[in-house]
Design a protein around this motif. Sequence first.
Motif, PDB file in Angstrom:
ATOM      1  N   ASP A 101       0.648  -1.184   0.151  1.00  0.00           N
ATOM      2  CA  ASP A 101       0.108  -0.071   0.016  1.00  0.00           C
ATOM      3  C   ASP A 101       1.227   1.227   0.024  1.00  0.00           C
ATOM      4  O   ASP A 101       1.344   1.591   1.164  1.00  0.00           O
ATOM      5  N   THR A 107       6.971   8.610  -3.371  1.00  0.00           N
ATOM      6  CA  THR A 107       8.019   9.486  -2.830  1.00  0.00           C
ATOM      7  C   THR A 107       8.315  10.450  -4.246  1.00  0.00           C
ATOM      8  O   THR A 107       8.458  11.588  -3.931  1.00  0.00           O
ATOM      9  N   LEU A 152     -11.779  11.354   2.926  1.00  0.00           N
ATOM     10  CA  LEU A 152     -11.160  11.487   3.963  1.00  0.00           C
ATOM     11  C   LEU A 152     -11.711  12.177   5.252  1.00  0.00           C
ATOM     12  O   LEU A 152     -11.716  11.452   6.396  1.00  0.00           O
ATOM     13  N   GLU A 168      -1.790  15.284   5.026  1.00  0.00           N
ATOM     14  CA  GLU A 168      -3.277  15.409   4.681  1.00  0.00           C
ATOM     15  C   GLU A 168      -3.377  17.076   4.539  1.00  0.00           C
ATOM     16  O   GLU A 168      -4.326  17.458   3.851  1.00  0.00           O
TER      17      GLU A 168
HETATM   18  P1  TYD Z   1      -1.163   6.477   3.675  1.00  0.00           P
HETATM   19  O1  TYD Z   1      -0.840   5.842   4.903  1.00  0.00           O
HETATM   20  O2  TYD Z   1      -1.137   5.825   2.512  1.00  0.00           O
HETATM   21  O3  TYD Z   1      -2.354   7.580   3.783  1.00  0.00           O
HETATM   22  P2  TYD Z   1      -3.770   7.323   3.086  1.00  0.00           P
HETATM   23  O4  TYD Z   1      -4.381   5.989   3.350  1.00  0.00           O
HETATM   24  O5  TYD Z   1      -4.560   8.439   3.765  1.00  0.00           O
HETATM   25  O6  TYD Z   1      -3.585   7.705   1.746  1.00  0.00           O
HETATM   26  O7  TYD Z   1       0.162   7.525   3.381  1.00  0.00           O
HETATM   27  C1  TYD Z   1       0.382   8.435   4.338  1.00  0.00           C
HETATM   28  C2  TYD Z   1       0.621   9.833   3.651  1.00  0.00           C
HETATM   29  O8  TYD Z   1       2.320  10.053   3.444  1.00  0.00           O
HETATM   30  C3  TYD Z   1       0.040  10.141   2.521  1.00  0.00           C
HETATM   31  O9  TYD Z   1      -0.404  11.548   2.484  1.00  0.00           O
HETATM   32  C4  TYD Z   1       1.180  10.149   1.577  1.00  0.00           C
HETATM   33  C5  TYD Z   1       2.309  10.395   2.138  1.00  0.00           C
HETATM   34  N1  TYD Z   1       3.705   9.935   1.541  1.00  0.00           N
HETATM   35  C6  TYD Z   1       4.605  10.505   1.010  1.00  0.00           C
HETATM   36  O10 TYD Z   1       4.477  11.874   0.964  1.00  0.00           O
HETATM   37  N2  TYD Z   1       5.727  10.246   0.596  1.00  0.00           N
HETATM   38  C7  TYD Z   1       5.939   8.719   0.571  1.00  0.00           C
HETATM   39  O11 TYD Z   1       6.806   8.076   0.092  1.00  0.00           O
HETATM   40  C8  TYD Z   1       4.869   7.862   0.981  1.00  0.00           C
HETATM   41  C9  TYD Z   1       5.054   6.536   1.045  1.00  0.00           C
HETATM   42  C10 TYD Z   1       3.585   8.378   1.556  1.00  0.00           C
END
Ligand code: TYD
Length: 223
Positions: A101, A107, A152, A168
Motif C-alpha cells: 500500500d 515519494t 477522508l 493531508e
Molecule cells: P497513507 O498511510 O497511505 O495515507 P492515506 O491512506 O491517507 O493515503 O500515507 C500517508 C501519507 O504519506 C500520504 O499523505 C502520502 C504520504 N507519503 C509521501 O508523502 N511520500 C511517500 O513516499 C509515502 C510512502 C507516503
Amino acid sequence: MPKKERKKGLFLSIEGPDGAGKTTQARMLKERLEKMGLPVVLTREPGGTPIGEEIRKILLNPDFREMTVPCEILLYSAARAQLVSECIYPSLQKGITVISDRYLDSTIVYQGLAGGEKPEIIEMINMWAAGRLLPEITFLLDIDVETGLRRLRGKYTGAPDWRGDRMEQKELEFHRKVRQGFLQLASRDSERFFVIQAGDRPESVHEKIWEKMQEILRDPAKG
Ligand code: TYD
C-alpha cells in the motif's frame, strides 16, 4: 540486476492520492488472492516494520510542520529500506505475493513532482537504499482531489477537532499536483501502471483490479 532472477513472488503496489481507497482495495485484493490459495503479504508505507512504524509517527505528526522535503525523502526512504530488507525481499524469495500500500512512486510524486525535489535524486537514494526493487504491477487509483479529500473527512465524521495528518493538511494545490504527478508517471510507464477510476463503489473498483489481476496470473512471464 535483472528482476526476474532475483525474486519468485509477485510484487504489486497500490498507489494514488489521499482518499483514493488504496487501503480498502489492498485488503480486498489480498483476500481474493488468498481464496485462490496464494500466500500473500500485505504491507504499507510508510511503515510495515516495527522501525518503519516508528518513522511513520514522525512523518505524519501534524506538529512537525517545519519538516523539510529532504528530511521527508530520507525518512520515507529509510522506512522503505527496512521494509524491503525485512519483509518484501524475503517474502518474494519464498514465493509469496507482496502487495504494498504505496511504494517508491509515492515519494517520486509527493516529494518530487509535487514537493519540488528532483525525481532523479529520489530515485538515486532509493536505488541504493531499497536495492532496485520495483513492483511488477502498480495499480493507480485515480480520483479527483476534492472527492478524495471529502472521503477522508467523511472517515472522521463525529470528530470535530480533526486536523488530518501532516501530509493531508497540505493545500489543495499540492494535492492537485499529486494527482497529476501520478498520472504523469503512469503515462510514462504504461507497462507497469494500470490506472483505475476510483470514484465508484469499492466493489466495482475491486472488480476492475481483479480483472487485470487474472490477466497477470495467466501470464507465465510474471512472478
Ligand atoms: P497513507 O498511510 O497511505 O495515507 P492515506 O491512506 O491517507 O493515503 O500515507 C500517508 C501519507 O504519506 C500520504 O499523505 C502520502 C504520504 N507519503 C509521501 O508523502 N511520500 C511517500 O513516499 C509515502 C510512502 C507516503
